[in-house]
Design an enzyme around this catalytic site. Structure first.
Site, PDB file in Angstrom:
ATOM      1  N   GLU A  74       5.807   3.338  10.487  1.00 38.23           N
ATOM      2  CA  GLU A  74       4.920   4.397  10.968  1.00 38.23           C
ATOM      3  C   GLU A  74       4.763   4.433  12.480  1.00 38.23           C
ATOM      4  O   GLU A  74       4.681   5.507  13.070  1.00 38.23           O
ATOM      5  CB  GLU A  74       3.509   4.262  10.361  1.00 38.23           C
ATOM      6  CG  GLU A  74       3.458   4.345   8.851  1.00 38.23           C
ATOM      7  CD  GLU A  74       3.395   2.965   8.249  1.00 38.23           C
ATOM      8  OE1 GLU A  74       4.140   2.085   8.735  1.00 38.23           O
ATOM      9  OE2 GLU A  74       2.624   2.748   7.299  1.00 38.23           O
ATOM     10  N   ASP A 147       3.245   1.168   5.330  1.00 36.23           N
ATOM     11  CA  ASP A 147       2.177   0.237   4.947  1.00 36.23           C
ATOM     12  C   ASP A 147       2.103   0.026   3.438  1.00 36.23           C
ATOM     13  O   ASP A 147       2.469   0.911   2.653  1.00 36.23           O
ATOM     14  CB  ASP A 147       0.829   0.755   5.462  1.00 36.23           C
ATOM     15  CG  ASP A 147       0.682   0.573   6.972  1.00 36.23           C
ATOM     16  OD1 ASP A 147       1.471  -0.203   7.543  1.00 36.23           O
ATOM     17  OD2 ASP A 147      -0.193   1.209   7.570  1.00 36.23           O
ATOM     18  N   ASP A 149      -0.002   0.247   1.028  1.00 31.29           N
ATOM     19  CA  ASP A 149      -1.056   0.836   0.210  1.00 31.29           C
ATOM     20  C   ASP A 149      -0.595   2.206  -0.280  1.00 31.29           C
ATOM     21  O   ASP A 149       0.550   2.611  -0.040  1.00 31.29           O
ATOM     22  CB  ASP A 149      -2.368   0.927   0.986  1.00 31.29           C
ATOM     23  CG  ASP A 149      -2.228   1.697   2.300  1.00 31.29           C
ATOM     24  OD1 ASP A 149      -1.172   2.330   2.517  1.00 31.29           O
ATOM     25  OD2 ASP A 149      -3.172   1.680   3.112  1.00 31.29           O
ATOM     26  N   GLU A 151      -1.414   5.213   0.630  1.00 36.70           N
ATOM     27  CA  GLU A 151      -1.084   6.130   1.716  1.00 36.70           C
ATOM     28  C   GLU A 151       0.280   5.797   2.296  1.00 36.70           C
ATOM     29  O   GLU A 151       1.084   6.689   2.584  1.00 36.70           O
ATOM     30  CB  GLU A 151      -2.149   6.069   2.812  1.00 36.70           C
ATOM     31  CG  GLU A 151      -1.961   7.135   3.876  1.00 36.70           C
ATOM     32  CD  GLU A 151      -3.094   7.179   4.873  1.00 36.70           C
ATOM     33  OE1 GLU A 151      -3.133   8.112   5.688  1.00 36.70           O
ATOM     34  OE2 GLU A 151      -3.947   6.268   4.849  1.00 36.70           O
ATOM     35  N   TYR A 367      -2.366  -7.351   6.551  1.00 27.73           N
ATOM     36  CA  TYR A 367      -2.756  -5.938   6.466  1.00 27.73           C
ATOM     37  C   TYR A 367      -4.269  -5.815   6.308  1.00 27.73           C
ATOM     38  O   TYR A 367      -4.879  -6.518   5.496  1.00 27.73           O
ATOM     39  CB  TYR A 367      -2.047  -5.277   5.291  1.00 27.73           C
ATOM     40  CG  TYR A 367      -2.164  -3.780   5.281  1.00 27.73           C
ATOM     41  CD1 TYR A 367      -1.787  -3.027   6.380  1.00 27.73           C
ATOM     42  CD2 TYR A 367      -2.672  -3.110   4.172  1.00 27.73           C
ATOM     43  CE1 TYR A 367      -1.903  -1.645   6.384  1.00 27.73           C
ATOM     44  CE2 TYR A 367      -2.779  -1.733   4.156  1.00 27.73           C
ATOM     45  CZ  TYR A 367      -2.398  -1.007   5.267  1.00 27.73           C
ATOM     46  OH  TYR A 367      -2.519   0.364   5.268  1.00 27.73           O
ATOM     47  N   ARG A 369      -6.295  -3.185   5.481  1.00 32.37           N
ATOM     48  CA  ARG A 369      -6.935  -2.282   4.517  1.00 32.37           C
ATOM     49  C   ARG A 369      -6.748  -2.884   3.123  1.00 32.37           C
ATOM     50  O   ARG A 369      -5.737  -2.665   2.464  1.00 32.37           O
ATOM     51  CB  ARG A 369      -6.334  -0.878   4.606  1.00 32.37           C
ATOM     52  CG  ARG A 369      -6.618  -0.198   5.936  1.00 32.37           C
ATOM     53  CD  ARG A 369      -6.128   1.232   5.974  1.00 32.37           C
ATOM     54  NE  ARG A 369      -6.330   1.819   7.303  1.00 32.37           N
ATOM     55  CZ  ARG A 369      -5.429   1.825   8.268  1.00 32.37           C
ATOM     56  NH1 ARG A 369      -4.233   1.282   8.057  1.00 32.37           N
ATOM     57  NH2 ARG A 369      -5.690   2.354   9.446  1.00 32.37           N
ATOM     58  N   HIS A 414      -2.857  -7.357  -3.417  1.00 30.30           N
ATOM     59  CA  HIS A 414      -3.000  -7.444  -1.976  1.00 30.30           C
ATOM     60  C   HIS A 414      -3.595  -8.793  -1.594  1.00 30.30           C
ATOM     61  O   HIS A 414      -4.090  -9.534  -2.423  1.00 30.30           O
ATOM     62  CB  HIS A 414      -3.901  -6.328  -1.465  1.00 30.30           C
ATOM     63  CG  HIS A 414      -3.251  -4.976  -1.544  1.00 30.30           C
ATOM     64  ND1 HIS A 414      -3.847  -3.845  -1.048  1.00 30.30           N
ATOM     65  CD2 HIS A 414      -2.073  -4.574  -2.059  1.00 30.30           C
ATOM     66  CE1 HIS A 414      -3.052  -2.799  -1.255  1.00 30.30           C
ATOM     67  NE2 HIS A 414      -1.981  -3.230  -1.883  1.00 30.30           N
TER      68      HIS A 414
END
Length: 775
Positions: A74, A147, A149, A151, A367, A369, A414
């Site tokens: 990203e 990432d 997740d 999203e 990470y 989140r 996670h």
């Protein structure tokens, strides 16, 4: 028969011509030059080919010009860090966030066609997508390393669709920390894009668009422009508004408490201690007035006191679990005053990679989140080894601790937010980090290392005291504790919830020789008046906590949700507390009245569970959206008819426009209130609304100091006579002049004020100051 001779450079007669077919079955005649003997070829059929059957054409093998491996992430910072670990043979490019989204100019959801979303590449991303298309055509393998997740999974899918990447050449790689080992492990186990995760994110995006693009125009029509509503943001606003109404409706009730200053018989006055009255005649006692309290005090003065019981024991205090997104935001808010948005921005920098002098960037944290408290065995082992070397074996438990995630919907695959290596201590990293990066990294490092350490051990002492008068028996108690073994407290102590009272046992003075049966002498009775307090307003930390408890939103949505309601002017921040504005009250009341089910915390939490089920492959996303819309659409139609138009006329401020002499009024714009001419659009005069703080300008002496904001929203203080007067200060001025020179004082920190002229500092308690107000 003639053919061209390459040596003679002209046509020559061909000796011994022979008919043949070449590799692609095309007719050719072969022979030699009659002059120089060079071999000659003549393409095309000749009379010599009569009766010959050409062989079948062999399929031509496609030429493969692809080479190398393309990796797409990203951000440029993440691209630099990942590229360093992958080395030669890999080209790493950044998409710079999302490359495809719903159109802003329209709903972009085809309700009649099973809620099909309509995506497009934004104008500012077209060049980026062109570059990715070109790079993808040349690569023999493409890795999407966005990432880990939902999203991130959706971004990977959108990249593949927008850049027209062949699925057969595409692999998805996921890592929770950007380190050499983690990146290498991820690339050795690539997988396909998980469409369940993508669909869960698509469902969230479509639901939010349906709500936002349906209700925002309704607010524009009925109230005023520039308002917005959102599936999660409105529930967060509802929590804040309802808390404010609880405070407004709260009726304070008087009550009293009594404590007694006592000492052992024969002891010095300095060895006195204070015990609190708990019961009268074994019953709880309500003291609701001074009159009731005075009666008890009069009786207690004549009572005889003795030690009725002494209990010595130990209490163990376990360390807190490693950070999740919400606990990180809460602790950063309490300990450092960071907003949720700032915490996530700085954490992103630490995750994507910091250059600390070894020739490239490395991610310092995992990470950020996440709602899981899981920790890898490798990280636990490294932390335990560090603690043993630094503090000794007694500072680690026999078995590595395992923490239970509190969130009902935690994604246990996670990891918690932790340092990628405990050996990178904050002290070693400090010179490579900015101040904010260092403070946040230290917090994350300390929390993780402490979570792997032994419990702290306290010696506790509880003393019950009996007081007997002629008519009543009184039970008083004093409790205290002292640290026997620090354990994890050597490294870190969790911040206390600002809304919870501490028990106050630590450091309480109790004589070491106190024993059961000892007679005590009453020195003084200490009555104290109290009033019940309303529930406290939310801070960002407590709002994040309550959102997590209700299941409203997910780790990636807490900070954007709070940021949105602040930016929209529904809420403002004062002394770290969140207050609803008049607009916030109005919008909340309208939406809750007509969409009470939709903006109910329980309903929103249930929607999050539905999205979780889509991610797990248990539900089809179109069905979830359809079920929601069947409830939402009738409520929307009813609201359009039932909500009255409450648009207020612009408020006059009592001055005329300096350009056309019409009245000046207050209007609302994209960034909040401003002053405008009532003759708009014929007259376009505007001016900002100045928020005065009650201090005169020290430079021009005619203007007043007002609160202003930079383009990025940072608060500073300037003169109301700007641009004629150029006075500015980042620090908030106070109304009192400097005792030494009479110049302007500003708030230096929580404890001190300083003079701008003589630079002398003074305790803040000596001066009248007011809280800073941030919207």
């Amino acid at each position: 028969m003639e053919a061209y001779c390459v040596k003679c450079k002209s046509k020559r007669e061909m000796n011994n011509p022979v008919a043949a077919f070449n590799a692609i079955s095309a007719p050719v005649t072969k022979g030699t030059c009659t002059v120089c003997g060079t071999k000659m070829n003549r393409m095309g059929r000749t009379e010599l080919h009569e009766g010959m059957i050409p062989p079948e054409k062999k399929p031509r093998k496609p030429r493969n010009n692809r080479k190398g491996k393309l990796v797409i992430v990203e951000s440029p910072a993440k691209a630099r860090t990942v590229g360093r670990f992958l080395g030669k043979g890999y080209t790493v490019k950044a998409s710079v966030g999302h490359v495809r989204d719903l159109l802003r100019s329209q709903l972009s959801v085809d309700i009649e066609n099973n809620f099909s979303p309509k995506y497009r590449v934004p104008n500012d991303k077209r060049e980026t997508v062109k570059e990715l298309i070109t790079a993808a055509k040349k690569a023999e393998q493409i890795y999407l390393a966005t990432d880990p997740d939902r999203e991130g999974e959706a971004i990977a899918w959108h990249l593949m669709e927008a850049a027209k990447i062949e699925p057969a050449l595409t692999k998805r790689v996921v890592f929770h920390e950007i380190t050499d080992g983690a990146v290498g492990e991820a690339f050795s186990h690539p997988r396909e894009i998980d469409m369940d995760l993508v669909n869960a994110q698509q469902a969230r995006r479509v639901l939010d668009r349906l709500v936002g693009y349906s209700l925002s125009p309704l607010l524009w029509q009925k109230v005023r422009g520039r308002l917005s509503a959102g599936r999660v943001q409105t529930v967060a606003l509802r929590l804040i508004v309802e808390r404010e109404r609880e405070i407004e409706d709260f009726e304070s009730v008087e009550y009293w408490s009594i404590a007694a200053a006592l000492k052992q018989e024969g002891a010095d006055q300095k060895d006195a201690f204070v015990a609190k009255l708990l019961k009268i005649d074994t019953e709880d006692f309500p003291l609701s007035s001074q009159e009731d309290t005075d009666k008890v005090l009069a009786d207690m003065k004549g009572a005889k006191y003795k030690v009725d019981g002494v209990k010595r024991s130990q209490r163990r205090r376990k360390p807190a679990a490693p950070f999740t997104t919400s606990t990180l935001q809460q602790d950063a808010s309490r300990k450092m005053g960071f907003t949720a948005k700032k915490t996530m921005r700085v954490a992103q920098q630490l995750y994507e990679g910091i250059d600390f002098g070894d020739g490239g960037q490395t991610g310092l944290i995992t990470y950020m989140r996440t709602d899981s408290t899981n920790v890898s065995e490798t990280a636990q082992t490294e932390a335990r080894e560090y603690v043993i070397e630094k503090y000794g074996e007694e500072y680690i438990p026999k078995k590595p601790p395992k923490y239970q995630t509190k969130s009902k919907s935690a994604q246990e695959a996670h990891e918690a937010v932790r340092p990628t290596s405990p050996l990178r201590t904050p002290k070693k990293m400090k010179e490579h980090l900015t101040r904010d990066q260092n403070r946040l990294y230290q917090l994350i490092w300390q929390r993780f290392v402490a979570s792997q350490m032994s419990s702290a051990v306290y010696d506790t002492l509880t003393v019950n005291i009996e007081g007997k008068s002629g008519s009543h028996t009184y039970l008083l108690r004093i409790s205290g504790s002292s640290i026997k073994f620090k354990g994890f407290l050597k490294v870190y102590e969790e911040s206390k919830d600002e809304d919870k009272k501490e028990n106050g046992e630590l450091g309480v003075k109790i004589p070491a020789t106190i024993a059961e049966g000892q007679l005590l002498q009453l020195l003084n009775l200490l009555p104290e008046q109290h009033f019940t307090q309303p529930p406290p307003r939310f801070s960002e930390a407590t709002l994040v906590r309550i959102m997590e408890e209700y299941g409203i939103g997910r780790p990636s949505t807490y900070a954007p949700t709070i940021s949105t309601i602040l930016t929209r002017g529904y809420v403002y921040r004062e002394e770290k507390r969140l207050f609803p504005t008049e607009t916030g009250f109005l919008v909340n009341d309208l939406l809750v009245e007509h969409f009470s089910d939709l903006f109910n915390p329980n309903f929103t939490a249930q929607m999050e569970e539905d999205l979780d089920e889509i991610a797990e492959g248990k539900r089809e996303w179109h069905n979830v959206v359809s079920d929601f819309y069947q409830t939402f659409e009738p409520a929307l139609i009813h609201a359009q008819e039932a909500i009255p138009v409450t648009k207020a006329e612009p408020e006059k401020i009592g001055r005329e426009c300096p350009k056309c002499n019409h009245d000046l009024v207050i209007r609302w714009g994209r960034y909040g209130k401003f002053v405008s001419c009532s003759n708009f659009p014929e007259c376009r005069y505007t001016e900002p609304i100045l928020e005065k703080i009650g201090v005169h300008c020290p430079d021009c002496e005619t203007g007043e100091i007002v609160l202003r904001r930079t383009r990025k929203g940072r608060i500073f203080y300037g003169c109301s006579n700007y641009p004629e007067c150029q006075f500015t200060s980042w620090k908030r001025p106070v109304s009192n002049p400097c005792p030494s020179c009479g110049s302007l004082l500003v708030i230096q920190n929580k404890r001190k004020v300083s003079c701008l002229k003589c630079e002398e500092t003074f305790p803040i308690e000596s001066f009248e100051t007011t809280g800073e107000k941030e919207s």
